[in-house]
Scaffold this motif. Structure first.
Motif, PDB file in Angstrom:
ATOM      1  N   ALA A 228      -4.377   1.949   8.173  1.00 55.46           N
ATOM      2  CA  ALA A 228      -5.688   2.028   8.343  1.00 55.46           C
ATOM      3  C   ALA A 228      -6.457   1.402   6.901  1.00 55.46           C
ATOM      4  N   ALA A 229      -5.867   1.688   6.064  1.00 54.19           N
ATOM      5  CA  ALA A 229      -6.284   1.569   4.843  1.00 54.19           C
ATOM      6  C   ALA A 229      -6.497   0.046   4.473  1.00 54.19           C
TER       7      ALA A 229
ATOM      8  N   ILE B 157      -8.097   4.803  -2.233  1.00 60.13           N
ATOM      9  CA  ILE B 157      -9.189   4.802  -0.893  1.00 60.13           C
ATOM     10  C   ILE B 157      -8.736   6.242  -0.262  1.00 60.13           C
ATOM     11  N   GLY B 158     -10.087   7.040   0.327  1.00 57.41           N
ATOM     12  CA  GLY B 158      -9.634   7.961   1.032  1.00 57.41           C
ATOM     13  C   GLY B 158      -9.596   7.690   2.639  1.00 57.41           C
TER      14      GLY B 158
ATOM     15  N   ALA C 223      -3.590   4.740  -0.805  1.00 58.34           N
ATOM     16  CA  ALA C 223      -4.572   5.353   0.408  1.00 58.34           C
ATOM     17  C   ALA C 223      -4.262   6.942   0.629  1.00 58.34           C
ATOM     18  N   VAL C 224      -5.020   7.696   0.811  1.00 61.47           N
ATOM     19  CA  VAL C 224      -4.902   9.325   0.948  1.00 61.47           C
ATOM     20  C   VAL C 224      -5.474   9.594   2.142  1.00 61.47           C
ATOM     21  N   THR C 225      -5.084  10.439   3.178  1.00 60.66           N
ATOM     22  CA  THR C 225      -5.853  11.437   4.058  1.00 60.66           C
ATOM     23  C   THR C 225      -6.764  12.288   3.207  1.00 60.66           C
TER      24      THR C 225
ATOM     25  N   ILE D 220       1.008  -1.153   0.054  1.00 65.15           N
ATOM     26  CA  ILE D 220       0.155  -0.130  -0.135  1.00 65.15           C
ATOM     27  C   ILE D 220       0.707   1.312  -0.184  1.00 65.15           C
ATOM     28  N   LEU D 221       0.551   2.178  -0.912  1.00 64.84           N
ATOM     29  CA  LEU D 221       1.168   3.449  -0.947  1.00 64.84           C
ATOM     30  C   LEU D 221       0.313   4.620  -0.204  1.00 64.84           C
TER      31      LEU D 221
END
Ligand code: KG4
Ligand code: ZN
Length: 356
Positions: free
Chosen positions: A325-326, A110-111, A80-82, A3-4
């Motif tokens: 979290a993602a 995914i946010g 995955a991004v905030t 995951i990035l």
């Protein structure tokens, strides 16, 4: 899965590669480019300046992260991004980068809620351990620059906010008090360093600060009055402000007040909700005195309850926690977020943890 993670909600531009399999979350690379020095001269984060810095740094940071991880983009399974909460101009830079990469590389994206990330920093596996050993229910004290919350989790991704601040966040109080004392930004690390120099009794300070809401029957916090009390204390002793010992004593007294309240409310919440694990996260959880005192209080009151803290580098803002979290969102979210397309990610400055 690889995951990035990307994080730009405040004043750190961060990217991370984590490898997650069977609940073991291993950080492969964790890059954080801090803007602290830029904002220090303004005494706090200036949103538009933050956005400009994020824009300048986001691609170099992601590049460095991939290079350090020795990972080719082909091997990434998720971006995955905030996406909130945070400063909207800052959030938009990370979200836009994630969307662009999702589109370009044709990867799911995914946010992630920033505080969900902070909580899941506790699930990052220590190098010595195979899997995390956190057992539900989990009571999590979240203490950052923008949040102070007691969060109960009965299972993955389910959050019940059982207590929160009515005004300032704990980190915000550290930052404002540091400004009153002329110590610079961010206040937490400076105040805790000064406080550690005061081992015993005060020599110059002849009064104590209040412990706001420590005896109240609820699980909420209030730190705004404490900041005002420091201001009065300083005004009363203005001549002593140039005395380093005096400033260190006020720092110690202020930190002690915050820690007393945080520890007392966490223990009170644990008595009501009987968690199997108590953990702490967010920038203020990097504070070693808070870690020590909460750890001791948990051991004394609930010897069978596990107490967990993230490594300090995963307490402050970082992108590994967002990737962690993602992983759990992918694993446990029943209604898959619209096939996790980059098209669906939206930045939301006021996103709520318990309404996702
Ligand atoms: O989680 P974080 O990096 O960013 C936000 O999500 O807000 O938290 C930043 C906050 C700042 O207010 C900073 O003063 C505080 O965490 N902080 C600390 C310490 N290190 C950072 N507070 C107390 N003690 C520390 N050692
Ligand atoms: Zn944060």
């Amino acid at each position: 899965m690889i995951i990035l993670g990307i994080e730009t909600s405040c004043d750190e531009t961060a990217a991370s590669i984590v490898s997650a399999e069977k609940d073991k979350i291993a950080v492969v690379s964790n890059i954080v480019s801090s803007q602290v020095r830029l904002h220090a001269k303004w005494g706090g984060v200036v949103p538009n300046l933050a956005a400009r810095e994020h824009l300048k740094n986001i691609l170099p940071v992601i590049n460095k992260c991939l290079k350090e991880a020795k990972i080719d983009k082909e091997n990434i399974s998720l971006i995955a991004v905030t996406c909130g909460p945070g400063l909207i101009p800052a959030l938009l830079i990370g979200v836009n980068a994630a969307k662009t990469l999702g589109y370009l590389w044709q990867k799911p994206a995914i946010g992630i809620h920033h505080i969900e990330g902070h909580i899941y920093a506790n699930f990052i596996s220590a190098e010595s351990k195979k899997n995390n050993d956190l057992k539900f229910p989990i009571l999590s004290l979240v203490v950052s620059g923008g949040h102070t919350q007691l969060v109960l989790m009965k299972k993955h991704l389910h959050y019940q906010i059982v207590g929160e601040t009515l005004d300032d966040a704990a980190g915000e109080a550290f930052d404002k008090v540091a400004r009153i004392l002329g110590l610079g930004y961010p206040g937490g690390p400076i105040i805790s360093k000064l406080a550690s120099k005061i081992p015993g009794n005060y020599k110059l300070l002849d009064a104590t600060l209040p412990r706001p809401k420590i005896k109240s029957n609820d699980l909420d916090f209030s730190f705004s009055g404490l900041k005002t009390a420091v201001l009065y204390m300083v005004k009363k002793n203005e001549k002593l402000l140039s005395n380093k010992r005096f400033v260190a004593e006020i720092s110690h007294e202020f930190q002690s007040s915050v820690i007393d309240v945080l520890v007392s409310k966490t223990i009170a919440a644990a008595k009501i909700y009987n968690p199997k694990t108590i953990c702490i996260s967010g920038g203020v959880s990097a504070n070693s005195e808070l870690r020590k005192q909460l750890g001791e209080a948990v051991a004394k009151n609930f010897p069978r309850v596990k107490f967990r803290v993230p490594e300090a580098k995963y307490s402050i803002d970082n992108a590994s926690m967002i990737a962690a979290a993602a992983y759990y969102r992918m694993k446990y979210q029943r209604k898959k977020r619209d096939a996790h397309s980059w098209k669906k990610i939206q930045a939301d400055a006021n996103m709520r943890l318990d309404q996702q």
